[in-house]
Design an enzyme around this catalytic site. Structure first.
Site, PDB file in Angstrom:
ATOM      1  N   SER A  71       4.459  -0.551  10.905  1.00 14.36           N
ATOM      2  CA  SER A  71       4.981   0.772  10.569  1.00 14.36           C
ATOM      3  C   SER A  71       5.899   1.293  11.664  1.00 14.36           C
ATOM      4  O   SER A  71       6.982   1.836  11.389  1.00 14.36           O
ATOM      5  CB  SER A  71       3.828   1.747  10.348  1.00 14.36           C
ATOM      6  OG  SER A  71       3.020   1.341   9.264  1.00 14.36           O
ATOM      7  N   SER A  81       3.171   7.492  -2.987  1.00 16.13           N
ATOM      8  CA  SER A  81       3.415   6.858  -1.685  1.00 16.13           C
ATOM      9  C   SER A  81       4.053   7.853  -0.728  1.00 16.13           C
ATOM     10  O   SER A  81       5.070   8.480  -1.055  1.00 16.13           O
ATOM     11  CB  SER A  81       4.343   5.646  -1.829  1.00 16.13           C
ATOM     12  OG  SER A  81       4.669   5.108  -0.559  1.00 16.13           O
ATOM     13  N   SER A  82       3.483   7.948   0.472  1.00 20.55           N
ATOM     14  CA  SER A  82       4.096   8.771   1.515  1.00 20.55           C
ATOM     15  C   SER A  82       5.427   8.195   1.964  1.00 20.55           C
ATOM     16  O   SER A  82       6.256   8.910   2.558  1.00 20.55           O
ATOM     17  CB  SER A  82       3.152   8.879   2.721  1.00 20.55           C
ATOM     18  OG  SER A  82       2.991   7.611   3.351  1.00 20.55           O
ATOM     19  N   GLN A  83       5.664   6.905   1.684  1.00 21.89           N
ATOM     20  CA  GLN A  83       6.926   6.292   2.091  1.00 21.89           C
ATOM     21  C   GLN A  83       8.126   6.941   1.409  1.00 21.89           C
ATOM     22  O   GLN A  83       9.238   6.897   1.935  1.00 21.89           O
ATOM     23  CB  GLN A  83       6.904   4.791   1.801  1.00 21.89           C
ATOM     24  CG  GLN A  83       5.986   4.006   2.724  1.00 21.89           C
ATOM     25  CD  GLN A  83       5.970   2.517   2.414  1.00 21.89           C
ATOM     26  OE1 GLN A  83       6.643   2.056   1.496  1.00 21.89           O
ATOM     27  NE2 GLN A  83       5.198   1.775   3.173  1.00 21.89           N
ATOM     28  N   GLU A  95      -4.969   2.280   3.578  1.00 21.98           N
ATOM     29  CA  GLU A  95      -4.760   0.879   3.939  1.00 21.98           C
ATOM     30  C   GLU A  95      -6.008   0.248   4.558  1.00 21.98           C
ATOM     31  O   GLU A  95      -6.140  -0.983   4.601  1.00 21.98           O
ATOM     32  CB  GLU A  95      -3.589   0.751   4.913  1.00 21.98           C
ATOM     33  CG  GLU A  95      -3.818   1.404   6.255  1.00 21.98           C
ATOM     34  CD  GLU A  95      -2.525   1.668   6.994  1.00 21.98           C
ATOM     35  OE1 GLU A  95      -2.420   1.220   8.154  1.00 21.98           O
ATOM     36  OE2 GLU A  95      -1.618   2.315   6.429  1.00 21.98           O
ATOM     37  N   ARG A 152      -5.483  -2.498  -5.522  1.00 25.64           N
ATOM     38  CA  ARG A 152      -6.532  -2.846  -4.565  1.00 25.64           C
ATOM     39  C   ARG A 152      -7.917  -2.410  -5.019  1.00 25.64           C
ATOM     40  O   ARG A 152      -8.912  -3.063  -4.689  1.00 25.64           O
ATOM     41  CB  ARG A 152      -6.201  -2.263  -3.184  1.00 25.64           C
ATOM     42  CG  ARG A 152      -5.095  -3.022  -2.465  1.00 25.64           C
ATOM     43  CD  ARG A 152      -4.761  -2.447  -1.113  1.00 25.64           C
ATOM     44  NE  ARG A 152      -3.790  -3.294  -0.416  1.00 25.64           N
ATOM     45  CZ  ARG A 152      -3.110  -2.926   0.664  1.00 25.64           C
ATOM     46  NH1 ARG A 152      -3.298  -1.729   1.178  1.00 25.64           N
ATOM     47  NH2 ARG A 152      -2.257  -3.761   1.234  1.00 25.64           N
TER      48      ARG A 152
END
Length: 435
Positions: A25, A170-172, A314, A345
């Site tokens: 990251s 997603s924070s992305q 994660e 997941r």
């Protein structure tokens, strides 16, 4: 089926000191900011893995110069911004940071930048961010799919401004817009609507790194982040160890009643993996941060936990594997968003833990795991490095666990299998687990 790897099992408590590769990251954010900066800089001790090499490939395809400081494939990375005045093809592989961080800066190029990746990447969410880019003035052609493959037609500048986005997947999505925002004509003002944004520590990481580069960021209001237009100052970065990759190594102490020290653990960090300290304490471990690093001593028996892992999703695979070894029930919740990671997941963990005898109930946003006798067998990974971590953790307490496609761990940890074998017992105390 991919090659099966016998997970090594220690039969005595371990006593190990390990050093880990750098954070993916941090490395990929540092590379993006270096490419946007007003001069050359150096990324020191970077992670060299598939994900970060894909980021280097994407930035060099645009025109950025990235050089190894100590010969090919070694040393630090020296990054020199250069004009982005060409068409380019970007391979995202399975790297979410490449698929999401590079399109916002591709709008600043002069040329068409085409994005694609591994087959599974075409299922990972990116549509809300592509729509946001369109609202900010970036020309995106995704055929209406909201997924790979897509193309960005860069014009050399982006108007920017205020945009509303649902970043609950997603924070992305937020980090991607913030990283590029200072180079937009009017900056960027990102406003989130919808369910809570997952993995907020990763947005905090982005904000902190932007400020180091002299970028003005206003994050004083909930669900709003505003980046002012202006230069991105060139700054050298020293990359911390990847604390999420520490999870299986600390689990080695937790599962065997042994002791593991991870060196160079930062005293202060924005990495979500730092939450392992509290999680392992709740499971009965002794956890101490000192001059030598973070030391975990495992208990005689692990305790189950009730955890909201929303901000640290994660870590779910590794924590779930430890919960399957605990002597009381566990409830892991708040992680519906990890269904959109490298694989679903939640479903994958329910299937694979259950395959080896665990009593698992799949919930919409997590898992309930109760004590049950475990047995050996094949643990499938679905091309997901975190699933491989869960498999090897189970192998610490269960004979004959065969992990499918252990090589998928190269996404963030080159030679994980070798490092893991040495840490479990094929090498003396003091072994290094670094790449």
């Amino acid at each position: 089926m991919s090659e099966l790897w016998p997970a090594p099992r220690p039969h005595d408590p371990v006593d190990r000191v390990v050093s880990l590769p750098g954070s993916k990251s941090l490395t990929n954010r540092a590379l993006v900011l270096a490419a946007l900066a007003d001069g050359p800089s150096v990324v020191r001790r970077p992670l060299r893995s598939r994900d970060t090499l894909l980021m280097v490939g994407a930035l060099t395809a645009l025109g950025t110069e990235v050089h190894d400081t100590s010969g090919p494939g070694s040393g630090d990375w020296a990054v020199s911004p250069a004009p982005w005045d060409r068409d380019a093809d970007v391979d995202c592989g399975l790297a979410g940071t490449v698929m999401r961080f590079v399109p916002p800066i591709a709008g600043l190029a002069r040329g068409t930048v085409r994005f694609d990746g591994d087959p599974h990447m075409r299922q990972r969410p990116v549509g809300p961010m592509l729509a946001a880019l369109g609202a900010l003035g970036v020309r995106v052609d995704d055929g209406g799919r909201g997924a790979l493959p897509f193309a960005v037609a860069g014009t050399g500048s982006v108007p920017g401004g205020t945009v509303t986005i649902d970043a609950s997947a997603s924070s992305q999505f937020v980090s991607a817009l913030l990283l590029a925002g200072a180079r937009y004509e009017h900056g960027v003002d990102v406003r989130h609507v919808g369910k809570p944004v997952p993995s907020l520590p990763h947005i905090e990481m982005t904000v902190q790194m932007l400020r180091r580069h002299g970028v003005e960021v206003d994050d004083g209001d909930a669900n709003r982040w505003a980046v002012s237009p202006g230069p991105v100052r060139a700054v050298d970065h020293d990359i911390e160890p990847d604390l999420s990759n520490a999870a299986p190594f600390l689990a080695l102490a937790a599962a065997t009643g042994g002791r593991v020290t991870v060196t160079d653990w930062p005293s202060s960090t924005t990495q979500p993996g730092d939450e392992l300290r509290e999680i392992l304490t709740l499971m009965g471990c002794e956890v101490a941060l000192g001059d030598n690093g973070l030391t975990v001593v495992g208990p005689p028996r692990l305790s189950g936990v009730d955890l909201d892992l929303h901000d640290v999703g994660e870590l779910t695979p590794a924590v779930a594997a430890l919960c399957a070894l605990a002597d009381s029930p566990s409830h892991l919740r708040g992680v519906a968003h990890i269904r959109g990671h490298e694989t679903d997941r939640i479903a994958a963990l329910a299937a694979e833990l259950g395959r080896l005898g665990a009593d698992v109930t799949e919930r919409e946003d997590g898992l309930t795991i109760r004590p049950a006798p475990l047995h050996g067998g094949t643990f499938r990974t679905y091309a997901d490095h975190r699933m491989a971590h869960a498999g090897v953790i189970l192998g610490l307490a269960v004979d004959d666990v065969l992990v499918e496609d252990i090589a998928t761990t190269s996404k963030t940890f080159p030679d994980f299998a070798g490092a893991w074998s040495r840490a479990v017992g094929a090498a003396p105390s003091g072994v290094g687990a670094s790449s």
